[in-house]
Design an enzyme around this catalytic site. Structure first.
Site: not given
Length: 436
Positions: A106-108
């Site tokens: 999700f940190k993309d």
């Protein structure tokens, strides 16, 4: 839009300074001076918008002209070029898949948006930007891929030795170019403490132009609101408008972004903060006493945080009103055995594989549903990483069901490049000064 420090509301800066300085010298975190409320017309018709359109509308309101509209659109279309689908497992349980970006986490969303914002603000001939980032697993990979090859930037990733998965480590340590990795003999909290201390060290700040890519940076938090709005939009298309989000929580940037979306008008019924044995926040929600503790290593390593930085932002949103917090957020924590059981239960029930962090969010959602039965509430748990990143977490039957992306297969055989350091600040500082 100005941004103030959570430790001093009178200390306000413009967005560019908040992005590049990451953390005020008073060791607070930047928050928007006012949180814009999106129009009812937009919120009631979210189902008519695509993810990039939603992202642009939200970012425009939050940044209030800090980046011209056409440039902001280009940043968003370049950064958010992958999907975040809401997948039905059963009625009323859905999973929000946030692992379709380059680093499979999700940190993309935050890393790619932030890297492009920083690149836009950098002027030709300016001093090189040194990005420091502590990671418990997924942040480092997302930041590495988000900044790889970005001109006039250098990224230094600190990760805890032996406490990230093999694939996560390969994503951190095999990039080269403007990305370097430091293997710290300690915990994530030790890595985070080193980064924070660097930002308040006078000599380092005179020598380098330092910023952070951790979720302490407001440019990481803002784009994470996008997928909450987009998930709600997808559910609206199915006639659902009363939603509970169950969020795997470590440093609390993910759920912090959800709460920021709620403040902007997203009509979320409730948030569930789902943690592993590092249960500082669930304990606070039960007792009203906030007691940070040393982090402990678990199967869900990206959530091994005993003193979550972003809690300062959440406390600021609610002005430390415990009753208001507990009125919107429930907290649950589970140990490794319960996590393994949840992984197996999800597989047996849905023929679906979840990573350890995602399993905890599912278990918390199911427990909350039992305690709060309702016919009209839809539960969405966030899947924060692709299960292939945690091969040791699964029995053979489940492991064999995982489809490994080609990008992961390409990592195999690449040479690890990392510098081993202790957890003392002087050693870290000496490395930075010696490797200018």
């Amino acid at each position: 839009m100005n941004f103030y420090s959570t430790n001093n509301t009178d200390h306000q800066v413009e967005f560019k300074e908040a992005v590049f300085n990451s953390m005020p010298q008073d060791k607070g975190l930047y928050m928007p001076a006012s949180i814009p409320k999106l129009s009812d017309k937009f919120l009631n018709n979210l189902d008519e918008y695509t993810l990039p359109e939603i992202a642009f509308k939200v970012a425009s309101a939050m940044l209030d002209g800090a980046i011209p509209e056409e440039d902001l659109k280009e940043i968003i279309h370049d950064a958010i070029n992958f999907l975040a689908p809401v997948v039905k497992l059963e009625e009323p349980v859905y999973v929000l898949e946030l692992f379709h970006g380059p680093s499979l986490a999700f940190k993309d969303f935050g890393a790619r948006f932030m890297s492009r914002v920083m690149s836009w603000f950098l002027s030709v001939g300016e001093k090189q930007l040194d990005v420091l980032v502590a990671t418990s697993g997924d942040t480092g990979g997302a930041v590495a891929l988000g900044f790889l090859g970005v001109p006039d930037t250098r990224v230094t990733i600190l990760y805890p030795k032996g406490k990230v998965s093999e694939i996560q480590e390969l994503q951190l340590t095999t990039n080269g170019q403007n990305i370097r990795a430091l293997e710290i003999d300690g915990t994530f909290d030790d890595c985070q403490a080193l980064v924070k201390q660097a930002f308040t060290d006078k000599e380092l700040n005179e020598k380098f132009r330092l910023t952070s890519a951790n979720s302490i940076n407001i440019a990481r938090l803002i784009p994470q609101t996008f997928y909450y709005f987009n998930a709600y939009a997808q559910l609206l298309r199915q006639g659902k408008n009363k939603v509970v989000f169950s969020v795997p929580s470590g440093n609390f940037g993910n759920i912090g972004a959800g709460l920021l979306a709620w403040k902007m008008g997203l009509p979320v019924h409730r948030f569930i903060a789902a943690t592993n044995a590092n249960d500082t926040v669930p304990a606070y929600l039960k007792t009203g006493i906030y007691e940070p503790k040393p982090s402990v290593q678990t199967l869900s390593n990206a959530m091994d945080v005993g003193n979550p930085s972003n809690w300062a932002r959440i406390a600021d949103l609610f002005k430390e009103d415990v009753s208001a917090l507990t009125g919107l957020i429930s907290g649950y924590s589970y140990d490794d055995e319960q996590t393994k059981e949840a992984i197996q239960q999800v597989f047996d029930k849905y023929n679906y594989v979840v990573c350890p962090h995602t399993a905890i969010a599912w278990k918390a959602l199911k427990e909350w549903e039992v305690a709060n039965p309702s016919n009209d509430i839809t539960g969405v748990f966030l899947s924060t990483a692709h299960p292939c990143k945690f091969p040791d977490a699964f029995p053979a039957e489940i492991s064999d069901a995982i489809v490994v992306p080609e990008s992961v297969k390409e990592l195999e055989g690449k040479e690890k490049q990392a510098v081993a350091l202790g957890k003392d600040f002087e050693g870290f500082k000496a490395f930075l000064l010696a490797n200018n």
